[in-house]
Scaffold this motif. Structure first.
Motif, PDB file in Angstrom:
ATOM      1  N   VAL A 127       0.841  -1.201   0.000  1.00 25.83           N
ATOM      2  CA  VAL A 127       0.000   0.000   0.000  1.00 25.83           C
ATOM      3  C   VAL A 127       0.873   1.248   0.000  1.00 25.83           C
ATOM      4  CG1 VAL A 127      -1.696   1.349   1.307  1.00 25.83           C
ATOM      5  CG2 VAL A 127      -1.947  -1.134   1.121  1.00 25.83           C
ATOM      6  N   ARG A 128       0.529   2.159  -0.866  1.00 25.00           N
ATOM      7  CA  ARG A 128       1.148   3.496  -0.848  1.00 25.00           C
ATOM      8  C   ARG A 128       0.099   4.446  -0.281  1.00 25.00           C
ATOM      9  NH1 ARG A 128       5.046   6.625  -3.598  1.00 25.00           N
ATOM     10  NH2 ARG A 128       4.438   8.802  -3.849  1.00 25.00           N
ATOM     11  N   LEU A 129       0.369   4.989   0.886  1.00 19.59           N
ATOM     12  CA  LEU A 129      -0.591   5.850   1.567  1.00 19.59           C
ATOM     13  C   LEU A 129      -0.285   7.309   1.262  1.00 19.59           C
ATOM     14  CD1 LEU A 129      -3.019   5.697   3.471  1.00 19.59           C
ATOM     15  CD2 LEU A 129      -1.441   5.906   5.391  1.00 19.59           C
ATOM     16  N   GLU A 130      -1.216   7.974   0.592  1.00 22.22           N
ATOM     17  CA  GLU A 130      -1.094   9.391   0.262  1.00 22.22           C
ATOM     18  C   GLU A 130      -1.960  10.177   1.248  1.00 22.22           C
ATOM     19  OE1 GLU A 130       0.695  10.939  -1.927  1.00 22.22           O
ATOM     20  OE2 GLU A 130       1.385   9.407  -3.341  1.00 22.22           O
ATOM     21  N   ILE A 131      -1.311  10.932   2.111  1.00 18.05           N
ATOM     22  CA  ILE A 131      -2.025  11.671   3.156  1.00 18.05           C
ATOM     23  C   ILE A 131      -2.076  13.141   2.766  1.00 18.05           C
ATOM     24  CG2 ILE A 131      -2.038  12.298   5.593  1.00 18.05           C
ATOM     25  CD1 ILE A 131      -0.564   9.692   6.172  1.00 18.05           C
ATOM     26  N   HIS A 132      -3.276  13.618   2.483  1.00 18.59           N
ATOM     27  CA  HIS A 132      -3.461  14.997   2.026  1.00 18.59           C
ATOM     28  C   HIS A 132      -4.692  15.601   2.691  1.00 18.59           C
ATOM     29  CE1 HIS A 132      -0.456  14.828  -1.242  1.00 18.59           C
ATOM     30  NE2 HIS A 132      -0.839  13.572  -1.360  1.00 18.59           N
ATOM     31  N   ALA A 133      -4.601  16.879   3.013  1.00 16.09           N
ATOM     32  CA  ALA A 133      -5.740  17.572   3.612  1.00 16.09           C
ATOM     33  C   ALA A 133      -6.820  17.868   2.582  1.00 16.09           C
ATOM     34  CB  ALA A 133      -5.275  18.874   4.280  1.00 16.09           C
ATOM     35  N   ARG A 134      -6.432  18.021   1.316  1.00 17.16           N
ATOM     36  CA  ARG A 134      -7.380  18.328   0.248  1.00 17.16           C
ATOM     37  C   ARG A 134      -7.594  17.099  -0.620  1.00 17.16           C
ATOM     38  NH1 ARG A 134     -10.043  22.671   1.999  1.00 17.16           N
ATOM     39  NH2 ARG A 134      -8.610  24.320   2.694  1.00 17.16           N
ATOM     40  N   PRO A 135      -8.782  16.943  -1.194  1.00 13.07           N
ATOM     41  CA  PRO A 135      -9.050  15.779  -2.053  1.00 13.07           C
ATOM     42  C   PRO A 135      -8.110  15.722  -3.251  1.00 13.07           C
ATOM     43  CG  PRO A 135     -11.105  16.883  -1.461  1.00 13.07           C
ATOM     44  CD  PRO A 135      -9.991  17.790  -1.015  1.00 13.07           C
ATOM     45  N   MET A 136      -7.681  14.520  -3.602  1.00 16.99           N
ATOM     46  CA  MET A 136      -6.803  14.316  -4.738  1.00 16.99           C
ATOM     47  C   MET A 136      -7.625  13.976  -5.980  1.00 16.99           C
ATOM     48  SD  MET A 136      -3.699  12.077  -3.035  1.00 16.99           S
ATOM     49  CE  MET A 136      -2.682  12.186  -4.503  1.00 16.99           C
ATOM     50  N   ASP A 137      -7.055  14.244  -7.147  1.00 17.28           N
ATOM     51  CA  ASP A 137      -7.651  13.866  -8.421  1.00 17.28           C
ATOM     52  C   ASP A 137      -7.260  12.413  -8.696  1.00 17.28           C
ATOM     53  OD1 ASP A 137      -7.985  13.334 -11.225  1.00 17.28           O
ATOM     54  OD2 ASP A 137      -8.079  15.486 -11.590  1.00 17.28           O
ATOM     55  N   PHE A 138      -8.229  11.500  -8.620  1.00 18.63           N
ATOM     56  CA  PHE A 138      -7.928  10.078  -8.714  1.00 18.63           C
ATOM     57  C   PHE A 138      -7.298   9.709 -10.052  1.00 18.63           C
ATOM     58  CE2 PHE A 138     -10.170   7.582  -5.235  1.00 18.63           C
ATOM     59  CZ  PHE A 138     -10.167   8.654  -4.354  1.00 18.63           C
ATOM     60  N   ALA A 139      -7.807  10.253 -11.155  1.00 18.06           N
ATOM     61  CA  ALA A 139      -7.290   9.894 -12.478  1.00 18.06           C
ATOM     62  C   ALA A 139      -5.910  10.492 -12.702  1.00 18.06           C
ATOM     63  CB  ALA A 139      -8.254  10.344 -13.559  1.00 18.06           C
ATOM     64  N   ALA A 140      -5.771  11.787 -12.450  1.00 19.25           N
ATOM     65  CA  ALA A 140      -4.510  12.468 -12.735  1.00 19.25           C
ATOM     66  C   ALA A 140      -3.379  11.986 -11.838  1.00 19.25           C
ATOM     67  CB  ALA A 140      -4.680  13.980 -12.594  1.00 19.25           C
ATOM     68  N   GLN A 141      -3.708  11.656 -10.577  1.00 22.23           N
ATOM     69  CA  GLN A 141      -2.671  11.276  -9.621  1.00 22.23           C
ATOM     70  C   GLN A 141      -2.642   9.778  -9.340  1.00 22.23           C
ATOM     71  OE1 GLN A 141      -4.272  14.558  -7.093  1.00 22.23           O
ATOM     72  NE2 GLN A 141      -2.126  15.061  -6.748  1.00 22.23           N
ATOM     73  N   ARG A 142      -3.349   9.014 -10.175  1.00 24.88           N
ATOM     74  CA  ARG A 142      -3.316   7.553 -10.139  1.00 24.88           C
ATOM     75  C   ARG A 142      -3.619   6.990  -8.745  1.00 24.88           C
ATOM     76  NH1 ARG A 142      -1.759   5.495 -14.828  1.00 24.88           N
ATOM     77  NH2 ARG A 142      -0.663   6.835 -16.321  1.00 24.88           N
ATOM     78  N   VAL A 143      -4.684   7.502  -8.164  1.00 32.35           N
ATOM     79  CA  VAL A 143      -5.150   7.005  -6.867  1.00 32.35           C
ATOM     80  C   VAL A 143      -6.142   5.877  -7.104  1.00 32.35           C
ATOM     81  CG1 VAL A 143      -6.446   7.606  -4.782  1.00 32.35           C
ATOM     82  CG2 VAL A 143      -4.796   9.224  -5.738  1.00 32.35           C
ATOM     83  N   ASP A 144      -6.020   4.797  -6.349  1.00 34.95           N
ATOM     84  CA  ASP A 144      -6.932   3.668  -6.500  1.00 34.95           C
ATOM     85  C   ASP A 144      -8.193   3.836  -5.661  1.00 34.95           C
ATOM     86  OD1 ASP A 144      -5.334   1.915  -8.245  1.00 34.95           O
ATOM     87  OD2 ASP A 144      -3.945   1.878  -6.554  1.00 34.95           O
ATOM     88  N   ILE A 145      -8.023   4.163  -4.401  1.00 36.23           N
ATOM     89  CA  ILE A 145      -9.154   4.239  -3.475  1.00 36.23           C
ATOM     90  C   ILE A 145      -8.810   5.218  -2.367  1.00 36.23           C
ATOM     91  CG2 ILE A 145      -8.305   2.273  -2.111  1.00 36.23           C
ATOM     92  CD1 ILE A 145     -11.274   1.483  -1.664  1.00 36.23           C
TER      93      ILE A 145
END
Length: 311
Positions: A127-145
């Protein structure tokens, strides 16, 4: 008709139109401006039509023609589909990484204390955990869930509800039993109030004013006190005896169970807040690693709900 031009030419055209510059497109594509210009000219020759208005009125920026502008949305959608197809090919690859995004407070107070159980259940999933205060763009930043907090509607994402939440006052044990003790909501006028600004501006997020009105408390200055824009830090301030916090029940659960904080006036009840959702793109729903993590989140949320009901 000959086969379509190489995808590199389409990428050069799309990037040049978006940046209105061969040089900026070249920087994005990691090639030279001359190479970008050559690819675009080759595409124009194949089409038999210009794609940009060059040197019109002394312009320094590239200006796409009307036909080019009309075609761009379809070309960009095609690139998105290609990217999605490549992601599908990578789904079954050994050693693949699941990218998960959550807020800093949710990571600290809920996810990380339970994460060992996911690792035990799915030891082959990294698992790569991306911790951000603001919502990420799932498509642009390749977020799965990810896990988001809100009303449950985010464009382009499926949202599976994990947990409802309520908010109520908490404080350190020593503060509760100080003299004179805090016996009624009106007594909160004698202590510092700790405000959670993590959802500041969201109309449905309860505030001290909301809770005090529900409790029928008068004479308490609801706006005063310590204001913090991170829910985990709000709870830490309460643990350290800085005042009384209006806590989010999901975040506060473990600290309450450990006795680091106590809930005040439980007979009044909490104020209903927003909810937590597991969110992901619909085209990724069948990804095995994603499905396993989503199911684990739902299971952990169900366990927490069952534990709350037993108390």
């Amino acid at each position: 008709m000959k086969s379509p031009v190489h995808l590199n030419a389409l990428r050069a055209f799309e990037a040049s139109a978006r940046h209105q510059s061969f040089a900026k497109a070249a920087a994005e594509l990691h090639v030279t401006p001359a190479a970008v210009g050559q690819l675009v000219r080759g595409l124009e020759e194949w089409l038999g039509m210009p794609l940009f208005v060059r040197n019109a009125g002394g312009r320094t920026r590239l200006v796409a023609t009307g036909d080019a502008l009309r075609a761009l949305p379809e070309i960009r959608a095609g690139f998105d589909r290609l990217s999605a197809g490549l992601e599908r090919l990578q789904e079954g690859a050994a050693g693949g990484v699941l990218t998960v995004t959550v807020s800093p407070a949710f990571a600290t107070k809920w996810l990380l204390p339970r994460f060992e159980r996911f690792q035990a259940a799915c030891p082959d999933t990294d698992v790569r955990l991306e911790i951000h205060a603001r919502p990420m763009d799932f498509a642009a930043q390749r977020v799965d869930i990810g896990v988001r907090y809100g009303a449950g509607a985010w464009p382009g994402l499926v949202a599976d509800k994990l947990m409802d939440e309520e908010m109520y006052p908490v404080c350190a044990p020593a503060l509760l039993h100080q003299e004179p003790p805090l016996r009624t909501p009106g007594d909160l006028g004698r202590v510092a109030l700790i405000h959670d600004l993590s959802m500041d501006g969201h109309a449905d997020f309860p505030t001290w004013e909301t809770w005090l009105r529900q409790a029928g408390a008068t004479g308490v200055a609801a706006a005063r006190g310590l204001k913090i824009n991170n829910s985990a830090a709000v709870l830490q301030a309460a643990i350290e005896g800085r005042g009384v916090a209006l806590a989010r029940s999901v975040m506060a659960r473990d600290d309450l169970a450990a006795g680091r904080i106590l809930r005040l006036f439980p007979e009044i009840g909490g104020t209903r807040a927003l909810a937590y959702y597991a969110v992901y793109r619909p085209e990724s729903a069948s990804q095995p690693r994603l499905a396993a993590f989503r199911d684990w989140l739902l299971q952990e949320a169900a366990l927490q709900h069952a534990g709350a009901r037993r108390r």
